[in-house]
Design an enzyme around this catalytic site. Sequence first.
Site: not given
Ligand code: M6R
Length: 608
Positions: A2, A27, A75, A101-102, A481, A485, A488, A504, A603
């Site tokens: 927060c 925040r 938050w 905050n905490g 992962e 990263k 994207e 394979h 996001k």
């Molecule tokens: O909010 P969520 O965890 O459900 O989102 C799932 C994916 O859209 C999310 O993890 C996406 O792959 C990431 N932004 C990648 O860094």
Amino acid sequence: MCGIVGLTGKDIRVKELVKALKKLEYRGYDSAGIAFQDKENVYVKKEKGRILNLENMLGDINEKIVESCIAHTRWATHGEPSELNAHPHTDCTGKIAVVHNGIIENYMEIKHALIEKGHRFSSETDTEVIAHLIEEYYYGDLQKAVSHAILDLSGAYAIAVIHNDHPGEIIAARKGSPLVLGKNDDKAILASDVTPALKYTREMIFLEDGDIAHLSENKIEIFSVNGTRINRQSTLINWDEESAEKGGFEHFMLKEIFDEPQSIRSALMGKISDEKVVFKELDSISENISKTKKINVIACGTSYHAGLIFKKFIEDYANTEVEIDVASEFRYKNNIIDTDSIVIAISQSGETTDTLEGVRKAKSKGAKIIAITNIVGSTISREADAVIYLNAGLEIGVAATKTYVTQLTILYLLGTYIAALKNVSKDKLNKIILNMMDMPTVIENILSYAPDVCLQLAKEFYKYKHFMYIGRGYSYPSALEGALKLKEISYIHASAYQAGELKHGPIALLDDEFPVFAIVPDDELKKKTLSNVIETKARNAKIVGICTEGDKEVSKIINSRIEVPKTIDALYPLIMSPFLQLFAYYVSILRKYDPDKPRNLAKSVTVE
Ligand code: M6R
């Protein structure tokens, strides 16, 4: 996470504090509130939603001149986002107002004790206990009452307090949550970070754990809890306002990677007691969990990768079958689910449509749903039977970073909790618990050298058009992962394979234009993975890799490498995460992209 801010001094209008609060909106923004004191009274105003809603609601009050004021942007962690749970919180008399905050870990015990003494509570928050504790200890000296109250608190806090009978005074205290102080000739300000204070001064005092600050007009005094005066040096801040919001980092993504130790700390908070993992959130369904023979996991993207690691962990440690699906597949397939099923839905945002639809489908078949999310009050948290919050703090960068490592933290703990329910030996689980308790420090150490190493490697590799990430066992989800990263935020085509699968088919792709990112920790599968790496080398592929510190066998094969500290096999994905994230980050920067705003991505994916 927060944001709190407080202002005292000459000619302060309410709108000045609202403006300062807006600097902290990143925040958290599920509700906001303000408490101000004119010569007679303390008044509290709060509103659900963004700070703009509060500002509109205040109307003419924005112009009011006040003696001192404190404000908060929330938050949610304890209690859903609502006007009632918004800060500031007050005591029974309404004379004391507190912003915080905490997380106060022992608030339930304190609350029960205070109710016994006759205190009346009006919110579900942990913070409200602070106001009532101060009321309990107040005998005319506000600073003393605050000092006394904080001795009863365990957890993390940065607080600011005003009192009806102390016009122009603000008392602040911190432990574990940030608090910055500054002043000019007319005013003194406190805030969760430097951004609101930059308008007043560039000389900031960073409060330290255990400090109590007394702010009045243009004066700041700092004391220890027993009242001894402390001298804290100020620091000159040269950031402009935009970089200050990012904590001085160039991008939110980088800042959020550096938040990871603190986020893991918050995720661990209250979850380990007497060398046992506790999830009070699961009390109502713990019977169902102990009886279940199979667990289903659903998630998307990065959350799915965290789920894959959980699957292997549970199978290894709790000897329980786990079926995992990408949520967009799960919602349209014939799932073998019934009233005995436990479904774990992982979603940082708690709003991903596919995951929500998967939850609804499983629920309609009678399954019990556990949601793991970062957002209090999100749709998933309202629809699940039990919710575990990540407490990672707000993540602004589109690429999931600190929320991924906190998902892993929570999932390791959840796996350990389930294993204990299934009577797995204490010794085996204690090892995990002890290592998890060290994780914030381990990641902190890693972050002291990882950026340099990753930048060097990024310089070597950023011009390639393709990448193949490979790993086995726990390292395969890490490969997925890492590849996600990279693609994207840098738009390089990157795929991930189980290292044993290369021969394979995928190995046909490799040549000196197609590098391999090999994940080869010193775990039980190292020798197997290494022999696959040697095969890729024979196809002239350049190799960048992650291995365990001092591993000579691997370092003979992979020149361009990142070394991570030794840990338990299962925990490598967690300590490798910052490297995979930082490598992708620097490649993106060198290719001149903005990693915070990758093209075509949002996001939170609230469409099918
Ligand atoms: O909010 P969520 O965890 O459900 O989102 C799932 C994916 O859209 C999310 O993890 C996406 O792959 C990431 N932004 C990648 O860094």
